[in-house]
Design a protein around this motif. Sequence first.
Motif, mmCIF file in Angstrom:
data_model
loop_
_atom_site.group_PDB
_atom_site.id
_atom_site.type_symbol
_atom_site.label_atom_id
_atom_site.label_comp_id
_atom_site.label_asym_id
_atom_site.label_seq_id
_atom_site.Cartn_x
_atom_site.Cartn_y
_atom_site.Cartn_z
ATOM 1 N N ALA A 50 0.827 -1.207 0.000
ATOM 2 C CA ALA A 50 0.000 0.000 0.000
ATOM 3 C C ALA A 50 0.861 1.257 0.000
ATOM 4 C CB ALA A 50 -0.935 -0.004 1.213
ATOM 5 N N GLU A 51 1.963 1.234 0.754
ATOM 6 C CA GLU A 51 2.876 2.383 0.782
ATOM 7 C C GLU A 51 3.509 2.609 -0.585
ATOM 8 O OE1 GLU A 51 3.703 4.590 3.230
ATOM 9 O OE2 GLU A 51 2.105 3.730 4.427
ATOM 10 N N GLU A 52 3.917 1.538 -1.248
ATOM 11 C CA GLU A 52 4.520 1.658 -2.574
ATOM 12 C C GLU A 52 3.514 2.195 -3.581
ATOM 13 O OE1 GLU A 52 7.656 1.275 -3.765
ATOM 14 O OE2 GLU A 52 8.221 1.128 -1.672
ATOM 15 N N LEU A 53 2.281 1.723 -3.516
ATOM 16 C CA LEU A 53 1.255 2.213 -4.428
ATOM 17 C C LEU A 53 0.959 3.694 -4.190
ATOM 18 C CD1 LEU A 53 -1.233 -0.792 -4.497
ATOM 19 C CD2 LEU A 53 0.319 -0.049 -6.315
ATOM 20 N N ALA A 54 1.028 4.119 -2.945
ATOM 21 C CA ALA A 54 0.773 5.525 -2.627
ATOM 22 C C ALA A 54 1.866 6.427 -3.187
ATOM 23 C CB ALA A 54 0.661 5.713 -1.119
ATOM 24 N N ARG A 55 3.068 5.898 -3.374
ATOM 25 C CA ARG A 55 4.185 6.692 -3.903
ATOM 26 C C ARG A 55 4.165 6.816 -5.424
ATOM 27 N NH1 ARG A 55 8.268 3.519 -0.356
ATOM 28 N NH2 ARG A 55 7.848 4.445 1.651
ATOM 29 N N LEU A 56 3.371 5.990 -6.093
ATOM 30 C CA LEU A 56 3.323 6.059 -7.548
ATOM 31 C C LEU A 56 2.708 7.378 -8.000
ATOM 32 C CD1 LEU A 56 2.135 2.453 -8.459
ATOM 33 C CD2 LEU A 56 4.415 3.421 -8.738
ATOM 34 N N PRO A 57 3.130 7.886 -9.161
ATOM 35 C CA PRO A 57 2.530 9.135 -9.650
ATOM 36 C C PRO A 57 1.044 8.939 -9.937
ATOM 37 C CG PRO A 57 4.068 8.219 -11.256
ATOM 38 C CD PRO A 57 4.140 7.367 -10.036
ATOM 39 N N ARG A 58 0.277 9.981 -9.729
ATOM 40 C CA ARG A 58 -1.171 9.914 -9.956
ATOM 41 C C ARG A 58 -1.505 9.812 -11.435
ATOM 42 N NH1 ARG A 58 -2.619 8.485 -5.243
ATOM 43 N NH2 ARG A 58 -2.261 9.963 -3.584
ATOM 44 N N SER A 59 -0.726 10.491 -12.264
ATOM 45 C CA SER A 59 -0.963 10.429 -13.701
ATOM 46 C C SER A 59 0.367 10.599 -14.421
ATOM 47 C CB SER A 59 -1.938 11.523 -14.134
ATOM 48 O OG SER A 59 -1.392 12.795 -13.854
ATOM 49 N N ILE A 60 0.382 10.192 -15.669
ATOM 50 C CA ILE A 60 1.568 10.374 -16.492
ATOM 51 C C ILE A 60 1.154 11.115 -17.753
ATOM 52 C CG2 ILE A 60 2.765 8.360 -15.601
ATOM 53 C CD1 ILE A 60 1.891 6.872 -18.113
ATOM 54 N N HIS A 61 2.082 11.792 -18.372
ATOM 55 C CA HIS A 61 1.787 12.570 -19.574
ATOM 56 C C HIS A 61 2.661 12.080 -20.721
ATOM 57 C CE1 HIS A 61 -0.489 15.354 -17.119
ATOM 58 N NE2 HIS A 61 0.520 15.346 -16.258
ATOM 59 N N ALA A 62 2.047 11.939 -21.878
ATOM 60 C CA ALA A 62 2.796 11.548 -23.075
ATOM 61 C C ALA A 62 3.587 12.760 -23.574
ATOM 62 C CB ALA A 62 1.830 11.083 -24.144
ATOM 63 N N PRO A 63 4.694 12.533 -24.255
ATOM 64 C CA PRO A 63 5.438 13.645 -24.825
ATOM 65 C C PRO A 63 4.569 14.439 -25.791
ATOM 66 C CG PRO A 63 6.622 11.569 -25.082
ATOM 67 C CD PRO A 63 5.294 11.251 -24.522
ATOM 68 N N ARG A 64 4.787 15.756 -25.867
ATOM 69 C CA ARG A 64 3.959 16.602 -26.719
ATOM 70 C C ARG A 64 4.301 16.472 -28.207
ATOM 71 N NH1 ARG A 64 3.170 21.884 -22.927
ATOM 72 N NH2 ARG A 64 2.861 20.661 -21.078
ATOM 73 N N ASP A 65 5.563 16.277 -28.491
ATOM 74 C CA ASP A 65 5.949 16.067 -29.902
ATOM 75 C C ASP A 65 7.227 15.228 -29.931
ATOM 76 O OD1 ASP A 65 7.938 17.794 -29.098
ATOM 77 O OD2 ASP A 65 7.255 19.464 -30.308
ATOM 78 N N ASP A 66 7.724 14.968 -31.134
ATOM 79 C CA ASP A 66 8.916 14.128 -31.276
ATOM 80 C C ASP A 66 10.166 14.765 -30.685
ATOM 81 O OD1 ASP A 66 7.459 12.152 -32.445
ATOM 82 O OD2 ASP A 66 7.894 12.777 -34.501
ATOM 83 N N ALA A 67 10.170 16.081 -30.503
ATOM 84 C CA ALA A 67 11.333 16.759 -29.953
ATOM 85 C C ALA A 67 11.594 16.312 -28.509
ATOM 86 C CB ALA A 67 11.164 18.260 -30.000
ATOM 87 N N ASP A 68 10.548 15.924 -27.812
ATOM 88 C CA ASP A 68 10.700 15.466 -26.431
ATOM 89 C C ASP A 68 11.346 14.081 -26.352
ATOM 90 O OD1 ASP A 68 9.642 17.775 -25.479
ATOM 91 O OD2 ASP A 68 7.625 16.961 -25.146
ATOM 92 N N LEU A 69 11.438 13.382 -27.493
ATOM 93 C CA LEU A 69 11.983 12.043 -27.499
ATOM 94 C C LEU A 69 13.481 12.037 -27.837
ATOM 95 C CD1 LEU A 69 9.102 10.142 -29.294
ATOM 96 C CD2 LEU A 69 9.576 10.248 -26.857
ATOM 97 N N ASP A 70 14.123 13.195 -27.816
ATOM 98 C CA ASP A 70 15.547 13.284 -28.127
ATOM 99 C C ASP A 70 16.345 12.724 -26.953
ATOM 100 O OD1 ASP A 70 17.887 13.921 -29.391
ATOM 101 O OD2 ASP A 70 17.926 15.986 -28.641
ATOM 102 N N PHE A 71 16.941 11.592 -27.145
ATOM 103 C CA PHE A 71 17.685 10.932 -26.071
ATOM 104 C C PHE A 71 19.053 11.506 -26.011
ATOM 105 C CE2 PHE A 71 14.228 8.421 -27.102
ATOM 106 C CZ PHE A 71 14.054 7.344 -26.279
#
Length: 71
Positions: A50-71
């Motif tokens: 339960a503690e580990e689940l509480a630490r997980l982020p509430r939501s995640i966001h996809a990258p806005r465009d391909d520029a965010d995928l520059d590794f």
Amino acid sequence: MLVSLQTLQRLEAGDPTVGIANLAAALFVLGMTQRLESLVAPASDTTGTAEELARLPRSIHAPRDDADLDF
């Protein structure tokens, strides 16, 4: 077990301040080491899960465009 009588009595009474090493020694002497294995299994730790689940982020966001995928 090499513990005092008082520690043994506290262990038998379920006192949570008794060390895990004393509990492990008692289970070993009684031939119940499988109980220790199930006690420390992550799947049986509902509070920890339960503690580990509480630490997980509430939501995640996809990258806005391909520029965010520059590794």
